[in-house]
Design an enzyme around this catalytic site. Sequence first.
Site, PDB file in Angstrom:
ATOM      1  N   GLY A 188      95.004  52.642  42.755  1.00 44.40           N
ATOM      2  CA  GLY A 188      94.435  53.382  43.225  1.00 44.40           C
ATOM      3  C   GLY A 188      94.722  54.531  44.418  1.00 44.40           C
ATOM      4  O   GLY A 188      94.141  52.884  45.218  1.00 44.40           O
ATOM      5  N   GLY A 279      87.987  54.319  41.054  1.00 43.75           N
ATOM      6  CA  GLY A 279      86.582  54.749  40.495  1.00 43.75           C
ATOM      7  C   GLY A 279      85.509  53.484  40.635  1.00 43.75           C
ATOM      8  O   GLY A 279      85.217  52.777  41.135  1.00 43.75           O
ATOM      9  N   HIS A 452      89.178  78.439  73.808  1.00 42.52           N
ATOM     10  CA  HIS A 452      90.365  77.707  74.016  1.00 42.52           C
ATOM     11  C   HIS A 452      90.482  76.328  74.924  1.00 42.52           C
ATOM     12  O   HIS A 452      90.079  76.952  76.521  1.00 42.52           O
ATOM     13  CB  HIS A 452      91.211  78.834  74.350  1.00 42.52           C
ATOM     14  CG  HIS A 452      92.460  78.246  75.076  1.00 42.52           C
ATOM     15  ND1 HIS A 452      93.725  78.072  73.873  1.00 42.52           N
ATOM     16  CD2 HIS A 452      92.690  78.111  76.200  1.00 42.52           C
ATOM     17  CE1 HIS A 452      94.377  77.668  74.622  1.00 42.52           C
ATOM     18  NE2 HIS A 452      94.323  77.882  76.068  1.00 42.52           N
TER      19      HIS A 452
HETATM   20  P1  NAI Z   1      88.725  58.234  43.163  1.00 43.88           P
HETATM   21  O1  NAI Z   1      88.109  58.600  41.818  1.00 43.88           O
HETATM   22  O2  NAI Z   1      88.884  58.131  44.460  1.00 43.88           O
HETATM   23  O3  NAI Z   1      90.021  57.493  43.196  1.00 43.88           O
HETATM   24  C1  NAI Z   1      90.252  56.792  42.170  1.00 43.88           C
HETATM   25  C2  NAI Z   1      92.364  56.462  41.769  1.00 43.88           C
HETATM   26  O4  NAI Z   1      91.812  55.027  40.958  1.00 43.88           O
HETATM   27  C3  NAI Z   1      92.511  57.854  41.454  1.00 43.88           C
HETATM   28  O5  NAI Z   1      93.629  58.462  41.730  1.00 43.88           O
HETATM   29  C4  NAI Z   1      93.217  57.940  40.153  1.00 43.88           C
HETATM   30  O6  NAI Z   1      93.970  58.178  39.275  1.00 43.88           O
HETATM   31  C5  NAI Z   1      93.593  56.302  39.918  1.00 43.88           C
HETATM   32  N1  NAI Z   1      93.692  55.091  39.018  1.00 43.88           N
HETATM   33  C6  NAI Z   1      92.352  54.815  38.275  1.00 43.88           C
HETATM   34  N2  NAI Z   1      92.399  54.294  37.478  1.00 43.88           N
HETATM   35  C7  NAI Z   1      93.771  53.665  37.703  1.00 43.88           C
HETATM   36  C8  NAI Z   1      94.394  52.419  36.776  1.00 43.88           C
HETATM   37  N3  NAI Z   1      94.133  51.364  35.920  1.00 43.88           N
HETATM   38  N4  NAI Z   1      95.856  51.852  37.636  1.00 43.88           N
HETATM   39  C9  NAI Z   1      95.845  52.787  38.372  1.00 43.88           C
HETATM   40  N5  NAI Z   1      95.075  53.665  39.232  1.00 43.88           N
HETATM   41  C10 NAI Z   1      94.680  54.273  38.841  1.00 43.88           C
HETATM   42  O7  NAI Z   1      88.109  56.756  43.385  1.00 43.88           O
HETATM   43  P2  NAI Z   1      87.784  55.438  44.513  1.00 43.88           P
HETATM   44  O8  NAI Z   1      88.803  55.376  45.842  1.00 43.88           O
HETATM   45  O9  NAI Z   1      87.401  54.168  43.908  1.00 43.88           O
HETATM   46  O10 NAI Z   1      86.249  56.242  45.142  1.00 43.88           O
HETATM   47  C11 NAI Z   1      85.135  56.541  44.630  1.00 43.88           C
HETATM   48  C12 NAI Z   1      84.753  57.919  44.851  1.00 43.88           C
HETATM   49  O11 NAI Z   1      83.626  57.262  45.976  1.00 43.88           O
HETATM   50  C13 NAI Z   1      84.953  58.584  45.472  1.00 43.88           C
HETATM   51  O12 NAI Z   1      85.787  59.719  43.988  1.00 43.88           O
HETATM   52  C14 NAI Z   1      84.444  59.278  45.845  1.00 43.88           C
HETATM   53  O13 NAI Z   1      83.399  60.058  45.830  1.00 43.88           O
HETATM   54  C15 NAI Z   1      83.319  58.366  46.939  1.00 43.88           C
HETATM   55  N6  NAI Z   1      84.549  57.774  48.217  1.00 43.88           N
HETATM   56  C16 NAI Z   1      84.251  59.089  49.249  1.00 43.88           C
HETATM   57  C17 NAI Z   1      83.901  58.469  50.420  1.00 43.88           C
HETATM   58  C18 NAI Z   1      84.308  59.652  51.691  1.00 43.88           C
HETATM   59  O14 NAI Z   1      83.617  61.407  50.985  1.00 43.88           O
HETATM   60  N7  NAI Z   1      85.275  59.757  52.798  1.00 43.88           N
HETATM   61  C19 NAI Z   1      85.312  57.522  50.550  1.00 43.88           C
HETATM   62  C20 NAI Z   1      85.436  56.299  49.543  1.00 43.88           C
HETATM   63  C21 NAI Z   1      84.634  57.071  48.235  1.00 43.88           C
END
Ligand code: NAI
Length: 473
Positions: A188, A279, A452
């Site tokens: 992911g 996710g 600036h």
């Molecule tokens: P995410 O939704 O950002 O990304 C998950 C990724 O995994 C996606 O690109 C998806 O296409 C991919 N994916 C899903 N199933 C898969 C599979 N079977 N094989 C390969 N790829 C797959 O979720 P993530 O990174 O787990 O983070 C969860 C949430 O936590 C984020 O959506 C965000 O809301 C929050 N978060 C926010 C941060 C920030 O604001 N800086 C930092 C970290 C997390």
Amino acid sequence: MSNKQFDVIVIGGGPGGYVAAIRAAQLGFNTACIDEWKSAKGGPALGGTCTNVGCIPSKALLQSSENFEHAGKHFADHGIQLSNLGIDVAKMLSRKDGVVKQNNDGIVYLFKKNKVAFFHGRGSFVKAAEGGYEVKAGDETLTGKHVILATGSNPRALPGAPFDEDNILSNDGALRIPTVPKRLGLIGSGVIGLEMGSVWRRLGSEVTVLEALPAFLGAVDEQIAKEAQKAFVKQGLKIELGVKVGEVKQGKGGLSVAYTNAKGEAQTLAVDKLIVSIGRVPNTIGLNGEAVGLKLDERGAIVVDDDCKTNLPNVWAIGDVVRGPMLAHKAEEEGVAVAERIAGQHGHVNFNTIPWVIYTSPEIAWVGQTEQQLKAAGRAYKAGAFPFMANGRARALGDTTGMVKMLSDAKTDEILGVHIVGPFASELISEAVVAMEFKASAEDIARICHAHPSLSEATKEAALAVDKRTLNL
Ligand code: NAI
Ligand code: FAD
């Protein structure tokens, strides 16, 4: 056993819950907050995912690892000479734990200051009672007129590969790997994948990210995502898009991940540790919502209306456990708005102006609509961009990657979206959020005096670029 009566009971002490509790107490409600998170020593650890295994510890490690990378790769450009540079991972992790503890303790202090009664343990519905709900808080029984559910989310596991937090890691294990793994796999390439991948790459891991979608960061403005991808690949992050991940096997020599690449070829990735960041799922485990008929949707999220009202009278839900982006500041805004609605005020959350930030280097930040969303909606727009390469402060910083891009309505010039990839994008985005909240036009930003030399001048220049009249490009 005692029965205590409250005006408001909040279940969950993450950024949604603890902020809701403070705001409710400020508004004069007799308020309780129940949270079950345990510190390593078994005591309470307020702040939820965000404070314990999310926003705060990840930013602490991103800072430590960025300092290390700067010392090793960029200090020499400034004439600073270092020898015997090394990283003490145990020290770095214990600093991170210290930062987390400061935040946990800060919330305890805030609860005392605002007279929020805190209960450490699991909160669960017992039944609807006269004038409200009976709720268990560990061993105690409480009654509340209003209940705010803020139970957050949990990481989603890959089918057949449960987290052991030793080799197959969620965000929790990813934040406490005891030694730098030689080969690190990530499933992911979302927000966690990129942030955690950056931390361990900077410390020396060979990082490979396997992403199911064919496009990199599909939710991000395409031009910005492309620029970011270029930068990450240049740094050495290996990103494979369009893959289908199969079986994960653990053996003596590490883990092997079977997958099919975008061309349909069968491949195997051998790694020492695997972070799965595909996710998160809303968390209602142990809440006993069935006892009162709490309605969930097919994803397991608590069903709420625009005001965060559930299907039950005087039961509200906020943050990761309901629809919308899983972000700490979104949870906080909903918490404040719900407390104010309980007080008969007009709490308000504007979903169109919730900023997103990915704390990689370069940072990625945006608010509002992307160019692809505007095209899909058939909205006529103007676009302007300004590269940090042409910004004096960025040159002085030695970090000229990226740009600020602004999108505005073709007719009214109202700003519809701002997208940034580059240094301190996380801080720069605030100006865009304020501008959009006040329905500013690109010309408004172009006419405002910016200090600036500052990176914010790139935002002003992007606004000027919307009208094709940049001064420094
Ligand atoms: P995410 O939704 O950002 O990304 C998950 C990724 O995994 C996606 O690109 C998806 O296409 C991919 N994916 C899903 N199933 C898969 C599979 N079977 N094989 C390969 N790829 C797959 O979720 P993530 O990174 O787990 O983070 C969860 C949430 O936590 C984020 O959506 C965000 O809301 C929050 N978060 C926010 C941060 C920030 O604001 N800086 C930092 C970290 C997390
Ligand atoms: P949570 O923070 O998950 O809190 C829920 C709390 O409720 C927990 O303490 C839990 O123990 C408790 N609880 C659950 N059920 C019960 C029960 N029945 N009884 C008692 N207590 C219960 N977001 C950002 O905006 N910026 C970031 O930089 C950022 N970085 C992140 C990095 C990582 C690695 C991760 C995983 C997430 C990150 N997030 C970030 C997302 C952010 O952490 C969440 O959006 C936020 O924590 C959601 O807040 P919440 O209050 O809804 O839930």
